[in-house]
Design a protein around this motif. Sequence first.
Motif, PDB file in Angstrom:
ATOM      1  N   ALA A   2       0.828  -1.207   0.000  1.00 52.59           N
ATOM      2  CA  ALA A   2       0.000   0.000   0.000  1.00 52.59           C
ATOM      3  C   ALA A   2       0.862   1.258   0.000  1.00 52.59           C
ATOM      4  CB  ALA A   2      -0.928  -0.006   1.212  1.00 52.59           C
ATOM      5  N   LEU A   3       1.940   1.238   0.768  1.00 49.93           N
ATOM      6  CA  LEU A   3       2.836   2.388   0.830  1.00 49.93           C
ATOM      7  C   LEU A   3       3.525   2.617  -0.509  1.00 49.93           C
ATOM      8  CD1 LEU A   3       4.027   4.550   2.715  1.00 49.93           C
ATOM      9  CD2 LEU A   3       5.856   2.943   3.282  1.00 49.93           C
ATOM     10  N   PHE A   4       3.925   1.531  -1.163  1.00 48.99           N
ATOM     11  CA  PHE A   4       4.575   1.640  -2.478  1.00 48.99           C
ATOM     12  C   PHE A   4       3.604   2.195  -3.516  1.00 48.99           C
ATOM     13  CE2 PHE A   4       5.477  -0.266  -6.650  1.00 48.99           C
ATOM     14  CZ  PHE A   4       6.768   0.215  -6.862  1.00 48.99           C
ATOM     15  N   ALA A   5       2.364   1.677  -3.511  1.00 51.41           N
ATOM     16  CA  ALA A   5       1.357   2.156  -4.470  1.00 51.41           C
ATOM     17  C   ALA A   5       1.040   3.630  -4.229  1.00 51.41           C
ATOM     18  CB  ALA A   5       0.091   1.309  -4.363  1.00 51.41           C
ATOM     19  N   PHE A   6       0.910   4.026  -2.963  1.00 50.37           N
ATOM     20  CA  PHE A   6       0.618   5.424  -2.641  1.00 50.37           C
ATOM     21  C   PHE A   6       1.755   6.339  -3.094  1.00 50.37           C
ATOM     22  CE2 PHE A   6       0.900   9.030   0.316  1.00 50.37           C
ATOM     23  CZ  PHE A   6      -0.348   9.606   0.116  1.00 50.37           C
ATOM     24  N   THR A   7       2.972   5.886  -2.906  1.00 51.33           N
ATOM     25  CA  THR A   7       4.131   6.694  -3.305  1.00 51.33           C
ATOM     26  C   THR A   7       4.179   6.870  -4.817  1.00 51.33           C
ATOM     27  OG1 THR A   7       5.387   5.893  -1.389  1.00 51.33           O
ATOM     28  CG2 THR A   7       6.640   6.886  -3.191  1.00 51.33           C
ATOM     29  N   VAL A   8       3.952   5.765  -5.547  1.00 46.81           N
ATOM     30  CA  VAL A   8       4.028   5.810  -7.006  1.00 46.81           C
ATOM     31  C   VAL A   8       2.872   6.607  -7.608  1.00 46.81           C
ATOM     32  CG1 VAL A   8       3.919   4.391  -9.099  1.00 46.81           C
ATOM     33  CG2 VAL A   8       5.321   3.650  -7.161  1.00 46.81           C
ATOM     34  N   GLN A  55       0.637   8.764  -5.907  1.00 45.08           N
ATOM     35  CA  GLN A  55       0.307  10.057  -5.318  1.00 45.08           C
ATOM     36  C   GLN A  55       1.533  10.944  -5.089  1.00 45.08           C
ATOM     37  OE1 GLN A  55      -2.596  11.417  -4.642  1.00 45.08           O
ATOM     38  NE2 GLN A  55      -3.946   9.695  -5.115  1.00 45.08           N
ATOM     39  N   VAL A  56       2.490  10.449  -4.344  1.00 40.96           N
ATOM     40  CA  VAL A  56       3.612  11.297  -3.901  1.00 40.96           C
ATOM     41  C   VAL A  56       4.487  11.735  -5.068  1.00 40.96           C
ATOM     42  CG1 VAL A  56       5.661  11.428  -2.434  1.00 40.96           C
ATOM     43  CG2 VAL A  56       3.617  10.225  -1.620  1.00 40.96           C
ATOM     44  N   ILE A  57       4.954  10.771  -5.865  1.00 37.93           N
ATOM     45  CA  ILE A  57       5.861  11.103  -6.977  1.00 37.93           C
ATOM     46  C   ILE A  57       5.191  12.012  -8.008  1.00 37.93           C
ATOM     47  CG2 ILE A  57       7.177  10.128  -8.907  1.00 37.93           C
ATOM     48  CD1 ILE A  57       7.828   7.738  -7.150  1.00 37.93           C
ATOM     49  N   PRO A  58       3.958  11.706  -8.491  1.00 35.71           N
ATOM     50  CA  PRO A  58       3.308  12.632  -9.429  1.00 35.71           C
ATOM     51  C   PRO A  58       3.096  14.028  -8.856  1.00 35.71           C
ATOM     52  CG  PRO A  58       2.218  10.497  -9.478  1.00 35.71           C
ATOM     53  CD  PRO A  58       3.166  10.473  -8.320  1.00 35.71           C
ATOM     54  N   THR A  59       2.774  14.113  -7.549  1.00 38.59           N
ATOM     55  CA  THR A  59       2.586  15.429  -6.936  1.00 38.59           C
ATOM     56  C   THR A  59       3.877  16.238  -6.956  1.00 38.59           C
ATOM     57  OG1 THR A  59       0.846  14.577  -5.476  1.00 38.59           O
ATOM     58  CG2 THR A  59       1.925  16.632  -4.825  1.00 38.59           C
ATOM     59  N   LEU A  60       4.981  15.616  -6.589  1.00 33.48           N
ATOM     60  CA  LEU A  60       6.278  16.305  -6.599  1.00 33.48           C
ATOM     61  C   LEU A  60       6.690  16.688  -8.021  1.00 33.48           C
ATOM     62  CD1 LEU A  60       8.225  14.154  -3.963  1.00 33.48           C
ATOM     63  CD2 LEU A  60       7.151  16.393  -3.641  1.00 33.48           C
TER      64      LEU A  60
END
Length: 288
Positions: free
Chosen positions: A15-21, A23-28
Amino acid sequence: MNRSKKGFWIFIFPALFAFTVVQVIPTLMGIGYSFTDWNGIGTTKNFVGLKNYITTLTDDALFRQAFVFTFLFSICAVISVNVIGFALALLVTQKIKGANLLRGIFFMPNLIGGILLGFTWQFIFVQVFEAVGETFNISWLQGWLTDQNTGFIGLLIVVTWQLSGYMMMIYIAQIQNIPDSVLEAAKIDGATGWKRLKSIIFPLMMPAFTIGLFLSISNSFKLFDQNLSLTGGGPVNSTQMLALNIYNTAFGENRFGLAQSKAVIFMIVVMAISIIQLTVTKKREVEA
């Protein structure tokens, strides 16, 4: 202890990996693009600093118009969705026949996709309302979605119809957690239905109101599918909301950097409003 920690990270990693890929990376990346003049197609990305933000805040009248329209719409939508959702929850938690069937009927609109929902209601507003208005000579039913006022009301009807059932389910869960003994004691003491609702049910519903307000605020501000399919932002961009304005800037005008600056501003505004709402309602939970 070490095994439990390893097990925790093993289970949380997907779940953490999916959220990072997702949500986090596209946002940055989006924040980075907002400082460039990238057109979304080529590989050239020139750094322009705060130019996109300055253009958005000072020179883009259409963005300001969309912001005002979105803000006013969100206020009305949050009120209508939560009031109707709470009223439906009170209705279906009463001892009436067919309560479970009513729950399914009220929740069903939430299962319909936004694009399909928008086109369905567009047919109702444009074709059905027009036919009924001409047949019975009812002027206010004719010409729907042809100006900002009817477009606003149309969007509000669609969103309220779709989301009220979802809010109803949240409020049902909280109502069912209220102890029957408390309500019975208040009834024995002579408290009327309105007094029980005001003094007992409302305070004990605050955790659900916190969730309901948060979800309805975020969904109303981020509305896109229904806006695109129902009015398309027309007539003359008078019903264009922020999400659609950002989309048109990025993919209609090929000004991806400018669109990203709008998206960042949009994100900050929604985050600020959501944080304020959560802070205020959380305090009321403690008081309740």
